[in-house]
Design a protein around this motif. Structure first.
Motif, PDB file in Angstrom:
ATOM      1  N   PRO A 186       7.065   0.730   5.675  1.00  0.00           N
ATOM      2  CA  PRO A 186       5.664   1.184   5.683  1.00  0.00           C
ATOM      3  C   PRO A 186       4.716   0.010   5.454  1.00  0.00           C
ATOM      4  O   PRO A 186       4.928  -0.804   4.549  1.00  0.00           O
ATOM      5  N   ILE A 187       3.685  -0.072   6.269  1.00  0.00           N
ATOM      6  CA  ILE A 187       2.751  -1.194   6.171  1.00  0.00           C
ATOM      7  C   ILE A 187       2.001  -1.141   4.852  1.00  0.00           C
ATOM      8  O   ILE A 187       1.703  -2.182   4.252  1.00  0.00           O
ATOM      9  N   ALA A 188       1.661   0.059   4.398  1.00  0.00           N
ATOM     10  CA  ALA A 188       0.962   0.183   3.114  1.00  0.00           C
ATOM     11  C   ALA A 188       1.783  -0.416   1.982  1.00  0.00           C
ATOM     12  O   ALA A 188       1.237  -1.038   1.057  1.00  0.00           O
ATOM     13  N   GLN A 189       3.099  -0.268   2.040  1.00  0.00           N
ATOM     14  CA  GLN A 189       3.956  -0.853   1.007  1.00  0.00           C
ATOM     15  C   GLN A 189       3.949  -2.374   1.091  1.00  0.00           C
ATOM     16  O   GLN A 189       3.907  -3.064   0.058  1.00  0.00           O
ATOM     17  N   ASP A 190       3.989  -2.911   2.318  1.00  0.00           N
ATOM     18  CA  ASP A 190       3.919  -4.364   2.482  1.00  0.00           C
ATOM     19  C   ASP A 190       2.606  -4.915   1.931  1.00  0.00           C
ATOM     20  O   ASP A 190       2.593  -5.948   1.244  1.00  0.00           O
ATOM     21  N   LEU A 191       1.492  -4.248   2.242  1.00  0.00           N
ATOM     22  CA  LEU A 191       0.196  -4.705   1.754  1.00  0.00           C
ATOM     23  C   LEU A 191       0.119  -4.604   0.234  1.00  0.00           C
ATOM     24  O   LEU A 191      -0.471  -5.469  -0.421  1.00  0.00           O
ATOM     25  N   LYS A 192       0.715  -3.569  -0.317  1.00  0.00           N
ATOM     26  CA  LYS A 192       0.712  -3.397  -1.774  1.00  0.00           C
ATOM     27  C   LYS A 192       1.459  -4.532  -2.459  1.00  0.00           C
ATOM     28  O   LYS A 192       1.092  -4.964  -3.563  1.00  0.00           O
ATOM     29  N   GLU A 193       2.500  -5.037  -1.823  1.00  0.00           N
ATOM     30  CA  GLU A 193       3.271  -6.126  -2.404  1.00  0.00           C
ATOM     31  C   GLU A 193       2.598  -7.475  -2.196  1.00  0.00           C
ATOM     32  O   GLU A 193       2.715  -8.372  -3.046  1.00  0.00           O
ATOM     33  N   ARG A 194       1.917  -7.644  -1.071  1.00  0.00           N
ATOM     34  CA  ARG A 194       1.344  -8.947  -0.729  1.00  0.00           C
ATOM     35  C   ARG A 194      -0.040  -9.178  -1.326  1.00  0.00           C
ATOM     36  O   ARG A 194      -0.376 -10.310  -1.707  1.00  0.00           O
ATOM     37  N   PHE A 195      -0.855  -8.128  -1.386  1.00  0.00           N
ATOM     38  CA  PHE A 195      -2.247  -8.316  -1.787  1.00  0.00           C
ATOM     39  C   PHE A 195      -2.396  -8.848  -3.210  1.00  0.00           C
ATOM     40  O   PHE A 195      -3.289  -9.675  -3.456  1.00  0.00           O
ATOM     41  N   PRO A 196      -1.590  -8.423  -4.195  1.00  0.00           N
ATOM     42  CA  PRO A 196      -1.758  -8.997  -5.547  1.00  0.00           C
ATOM     43  C   PRO A 196      -1.598 -10.515  -5.583  1.00  0.00           C
ATOM     44  O   PRO A 196      -2.291 -11.190  -6.349  1.00  0.00           O
ATOM     45  N   LYS A 197      -0.709 -11.076  -4.757  1.00  0.00           N
ATOM     46  CA  LYS A 197      -0.555 -12.525  -4.728  1.00  0.00           C
ATOM     47  C   LYS A 197      -1.797 -13.193  -4.140  1.00  0.00           C
ATOM     48  O   LYS A 197      -2.233 -14.244  -4.621  1.00  0.00           O
ATOM     49  N   THR A 198      -2.366 -12.580  -3.086  1.00  0.00           N
ATOM     50  CA  THR A 198      -3.603 -13.120  -2.533  1.00  0.00           C
ATOM     51  C   THR A 198      -4.743 -12.999  -3.532  1.00  0.00           C
ATOM     52  O   THR A 198      -5.566 -13.914  -3.662  1.00  0.00           O
ATOM     53  N   ALA A 199      -4.817 -11.875  -4.242  1.00  0.00           N
ATOM     54  CA  ALA A 199      -5.859 -11.694  -5.252  1.00  0.00           C
ATOM     55  C   ALA A 199      -5.719 -12.712  -6.376  1.00  0.00           C
ATOM     56  O   ALA A 199      -6.719 -13.241  -6.884  1.00  0.00           O
TER      57      ALA A 199
END
Length: 300
Positions: free
Chosen positions: A80-93
């Motif tokens: 699921p793309i939402a799961q990928d974004l959930k994992e990746r976005f905190p590192k970008t933040a």
């Protein structure tokens, strides 16, 4: 304030819909066959025909999924793309917060100190550094920092993520241009404010230099500074592709680049929509900071 937030949120809906339509159309008329990339060479014609729906049907299915909170699944990983974004976005933040903190502290300090004594030695050196920071491209700065601090001096790791040591070089690389822009913008705004009549009045009343500069001068120079901070924060939070690629940072920008290289259309579309929402929210917070910094600003 509540009415302002409500109006701005409603006003973002057409923008987000436009982003969704444009991104979908651009990616689906681009050359290449994403279906063939998804199913591979071993798929038969029947499988490809079943997956290769007409364009209006694919758009309708995608919009309906967005309404239900489903950004779809990756063609490549089937996750699921939402799961990928959930994992990746905190590192970008994390990277964006570190870069903007560094940029705000260094850039604003340089700008204020330069404006206090314009034309002096510190002002000349600070403006020279600002011009250099604006002129050097991000990838060049990143590679130079890796060469000096990771390869030659071996003080910091060259890539990856982990503790604070892994964050220093990418944050400095990402925040370099913001330091330069903030320094120049703060200096120009402070020079304009410090030449105003109310500043001369404050000095005539016997207020100390620190009170005049910080309490009266800097607060009235905040609007352009907030603008730069808001725009750069939005850009950083929506993925810094070059910086994350150079340093192997597992964030949103690197995820989007990988999806583009593999023509993973659902991942690209979901990422674009997510980044648009983030950017809109950052702009909303910026508008609220305008009103906080200067009560004369109204949004009627």
């Amino acid at each position: 304030m509540i009415r302002l937030v409500g109006r701005r949120l409603l006003g973002t809906l057409p923008t987000l819909l436009g982003v969704l339509v444009v991104a979908f159309l651009l990616l689906n008329v681009a050359p290449g066959d994403p279906v063939a990339a998804m199913v591979g060479e071993r798929a038969d014609a029947a499988t490809i025909a079943r997956l290769d729906d007409p364009l209006p049907a694919r758009f309708g299915h995608y919009v309906w999924g967005i309404v239900r909170g489903d950004l779809g699944r990756s063609y490549i990983t089937a996750r699921p793309i939402a799961q990928d974004l959930k994992e990746r976005f905190p590192k970008t933040a994390e990277l964006a917060l570190a870069a903007m903190t560094l940029a705000a502290l260094a850039g604003i300090t340089l700008g204020v100190l330069s404006a206090v004594r314009p034309g002096g030695a510190f002002d000349r050196i600070a403006m020279l550094l600002s011009y250099l920071g604006v002129s050097f491209p991000v990838y060049w700065v990143g590679l130079l920092l890796i060469l000096v601090f990771a390869v030659a001096l071996r003080w910091l790791p060259p890539s990856g993520s982990g503790g604070l040591a892994y964050l220093v070089l990418p944050a400095l690389t990402l925040g370099m241009r913001s330091i330069a822009f903030l320094g120049r913008m703060t200096r120009a705004a402070m020079l304009d404010v410090l030449s105003s009549d109310f500043i001369r009045t404050a000095r005539a009343k016997g207020l100390g230099s620190r009170a005049v500069i910080l309490r009266h001068g800097f607060r009235n120079a905040l609007i352009p500074v907030i603008t730069v901070l808001g725009l750069d924060t939005g850009n950083y939070l929506t993925g810094s592709i070059l910086t994350e690629t150079i340093f192997g940072w597992p964030g949103l920008g690197r995820y989007v680049l990988s999806a583009i290289e593999k023509r993973d259309l659902p991942a690209i579309q979901g990422s674009i929509l997510f980044m648009s929402v983030v950017f809109v929210l950052v702009n909303l917070v910026t508008d609220l900071l305008y009103a906080k910094a200067d009560p004369r600003i109204t949004y009627d």
